[in-house]
Design an enzyme around this catalytic site. Structure first.
Site, PDB file in Angstrom:
ATOM      1  N   HIS A 156       5.376  21.108  33.896  1.00 37.54           N
ATOM      2  CA  HIS A 156       5.009  21.052  35.434  1.00 37.54           C
ATOM      3  C   HIS A 156       3.710  21.768  35.690  1.00 37.54           C
ATOM      4  O   HIS A 156       3.361  21.796  36.928  1.00 37.54           O
ATOM      5  CB  HIS A 156       6.143  21.484  36.377  1.00 37.54           C
ATOM      6  CG  HIS A 156       7.161  20.967  35.906  1.00 37.54           C
ATOM      7  ND1 HIS A 156       7.981  19.880  36.178  1.00 37.54           N
ATOM      8  CD2 HIS A 156       8.207  21.680  35.034  1.00 37.54           C
ATOM      9  CE1 HIS A 156       9.181  19.802  35.639  1.00 37.54           C
ATOM     10  NE2 HIS A 156       9.455  20.648  35.226  1.00 37.54           N
ATOM     11  N   SER A 277     -25.611  19.090  36.630  1.00 40.08           N
ATOM     12  CA  SER A 277     -25.686  18.181  38.088  1.00 40.08           C
ATOM     13  C   SER A 277     -27.115  18.013  38.452  1.00 40.08           C
ATOM     14  O   SER A 277     -27.895  19.053  38.199  1.00 40.08           O
ATOM     15  CB  SER A 277     -24.972  18.720  38.922  1.00 40.08           C
ATOM     16  OG  SER A 277     -25.178  18.581  40.300  1.00 40.08           O
ATOM     17  N   LYS A 283     -23.674  23.944  37.673  1.00 33.59           N
ATOM     18  CA  LYS A 283     -22.614  23.230  37.176  1.00 33.59           C
ATOM     19  C   LYS A 283     -23.038  22.705  35.507  1.00 33.59           C
ATOM     20  O   LYS A 283     -24.334  22.761  35.152  1.00 33.59           O
ATOM     21  CB  LYS A 283     -22.635  21.605  37.739  1.00 33.59           C
ATOM     22  CG  LYS A 283     -22.086  21.774  39.291  1.00 33.59           C
ATOM     23  CD  LYS A 283     -20.791  21.971  39.501  1.00 33.59           C
ATOM     24  CE  LYS A 283     -19.986  20.786  38.744  1.00 33.59           C
ATOM     25  NZ  LYS A 283     -19.567  19.738  39.922  1.00 33.59           N
ATOM     26  N   GLU A 290     -14.222  13.626  30.014  1.00 26.26           N
ATOM     27  CA  GLU A 290     -13.730  12.798  31.107  1.00 26.26           C
ATOM     28  C   GLU A 290     -14.032  11.577  30.652  1.00 26.26           C
ATOM     29  O   GLU A 290     -13.218  10.545  31.022  1.00 26.26           O
ATOM     30  CB  GLU A 290     -14.828  13.060  32.255  1.00 26.26           C
ATOM     31  CG  GLU A 290     -14.648  14.446  32.882  1.00 26.26           C
ATOM     32  CD  GLU A 290     -15.327  14.950  34.205  1.00 26.26           C
ATOM     33  OE1 GLU A 290     -15.086  14.741  35.079  1.00 26.26           O
ATOM     34  OE2 GLU A 290     -16.768  15.287  33.779  1.00 26.26           O
TER      35      GLU A 290
END
Ligand code: ARG
Length: 463
Positions: A156, A277, A283, A290
């Site tokens: 979970h 970024s 970043k 992804e």
């Protein structure tokens, strides 16, 4: 020049031609189409349609075309042929004249395309098996290097029990093992040759189709001509194997994205598979992972599109089936790229072992240990579970770990608790206790690594 001029008095509308033509994507079947054509020329020779000399001339010319294609596959796209079958025939006629027009005797593009596509699937399937194998080997290697790297295990997405990074790697090795086996099964099932099925009813020449199948490296010939030209099960099967494997890759990607996040800080991906970024200079984004996660969707899309296309199609060949290729090519290319990219993400990955250990020690992931300890002292498990629940609440209130409470405090929860509880609550003990087959205990993980290495090695000796 179209392949079917005689019956027509009007040329095709250019918009229809563009709509109908498949060359822009089926040009990828060029090599398979040529190999299939050479085999067919030999079959025609065996039934006397071609003389020895004619067959040899055709074979020579086809091989020349194949070489030219291998050198520059894109040249095909400069032609306005309808599809790859027409293109090869055009090239052949340009080389050997009227003799080239004999090759299509007794053959249809229906059995031809079915054969080409199976040959392509077989070749692509082998590449995918190799790629999966490589990824598995790499992950076993990472596992071997991280046998003592403690990692919080979750259910979970709540810290549950400590595991090791090695154990995590081996979980994915198992998933990829099933993908490998599913892919092998699918390749085994598609290993039958449709050539010689004609348009739908079989070829009118007494060709030895078993011998023809063997000459193309297939295990046997297909058994029913109607089924041969309309069967695209292998396309759907490969896409479904790809889908399940993409699902595994997406779960691995998601785990790593989380491990790489500022919140957990368990790993740091190499610069080589991340991007920055345009606005926020600090970043470093896990784009490779992804994209693996994201591309899973398009593979599922291709699979369901294919199912929709074939659903309720009447026997035998229908032009709808031309829709099989773009989705299949895209799904298998995507799957291949994602396997490669997943492997690349492990290159230069940094695992922050102090951080993973620290996280594993937080979150009361040794609570089960305390319950088991109480059970060993004669308390029924349900009761032990409750006692530990109370102890955890007390520890949370105090802002400390279970093992940080004094014996006096501990005894408030149960009088059976003694000094000997502390060694039980250590991470080492949590891991060592899980010593049944498949568990996270160091000796089991070591065994699992050696077994995985053996399995992978055996696979190589079979190839
Ligand atoms: N381009 C077609 C395909 O991909 C080849 C088969 C054409 N057959 C036909 N009867 N028109 O399916």
């Amino acid at each position: 020049m179209a392949l079917w001029g005689g019956r027509f008095s009007q040329a095709a509308d250019t918009r229809f031609k563009q709509f109908n033509d498949s060359l822009r994507f089926d040009y990828r079947l060029a090599e398979q189409d040529i190999v299939g054509s050479i085999a067919w020329s030999k079959a025609l020779r065996s039934v006397g349609v071609l003389s020895e000399q004619e067959q040899q001339r055709l074979e020579l010319a086809l091989n020349e075309i194949k070489l030219a294609v291998m050198e520059d596959p894109e040249q095909i796209l400069r032609s306005d042929a309808e599809d790859i079958h027409s293109w090869v025939e055009q090239q052949l006629i340009a080389k050997v004249g009227d003799l080239g027009k004999k090759l299509h005797t007794g053959r249809s593009r229906n059995d031809q395309v079915a054969t080409d596509l199976k040959l392509w699937c077989r070749q692509q399937g082998q590449q995918l098996l190799l790629a999966l194998d490589k990824l598995q080997n790499q992950m076993v290697q990472v596992a071997a290097e991280n046998q003592t790297t403690v990692l919080p295990g979750y259910t979970h997405l709540q810290r549950a029990q400590p595991v090791t990074f090695a154990h995590w790697c081996l979980a994915y090795v198992e998933m990829f093992e099933r993908d490998y086996s599913r892919l092998s099964d699918a390749l085994n099932r598609l290993d039958t040759c449709p050539l010689g099925s004609g348009a739908l009813a079989g070829t009118a020449y007494p060709i030895d189709r078993e011998a023809l199948a063997h000459s193309l490296g297939f295990r046997r010939a297909t058994r029913n001509s109607l089924d041969s030209v309309s069967d695209r099960d292998h396309v759907m099967e490969l896409m479904s194997v790809a889908s399940v494997s993409m699902l595994h890759l997406s779960r691995m990607a998601e785990d790593l994205i989380f491990y790489n996040s500022g919140e957990s800080g368990f790993v740091e991906l190499a610069d080589t598979v991340t991007s920055g970024s345009s606005l926020m200079p600090q970043k470093k984004n896990p784009d490779a992972l992804e994209l693996i996660r994201g591309k899973t969707g398009r593979v599922y899309g291709a699979m369901s599109a294919m199912m929709m296309t074939v659903k309720a199609l009447p026997l035998a060949y229908n032009k709808d089936m031309q829709e099989d290729k773009e989705g299949l090519f895209d799904a298998l290319d995507t799957w291949f790229d994602c396997i490669e990219m997943a492997a690349l993400c492990f290159d230069g990955i940094k695992i922050n072992k102090e951080r993973t250990l620290e996280a594993a020690m937080q979150g009361y992931s040794n609570a089960t240990e305390l319950a088991d300890y109480l059970v060993a002292k004669g308390i029924p498990f349900r009761e032990a579970h409750h006692i530990v629940g109370v102890a955890v609440v007390a520890a949370i209130e105090k802002g400390c770990a279970l093992e940080e409470m004094s014996l006096e405090e501990m005894k408030q929860f149960s009088s059976v608790i003694d000094e000997d509880v502390y060694p039980i609550l250590t991470i080492e003990s949590c891991l060592e206790k899980r010593c049944a087959l498949g568990g996270v205990a160091p000796n089991q993980v070591e065994y699992a690594i050696s077994q995985a290495e053996k399995r992978l090695e055996k696979r190589y000796s079979r190839v």
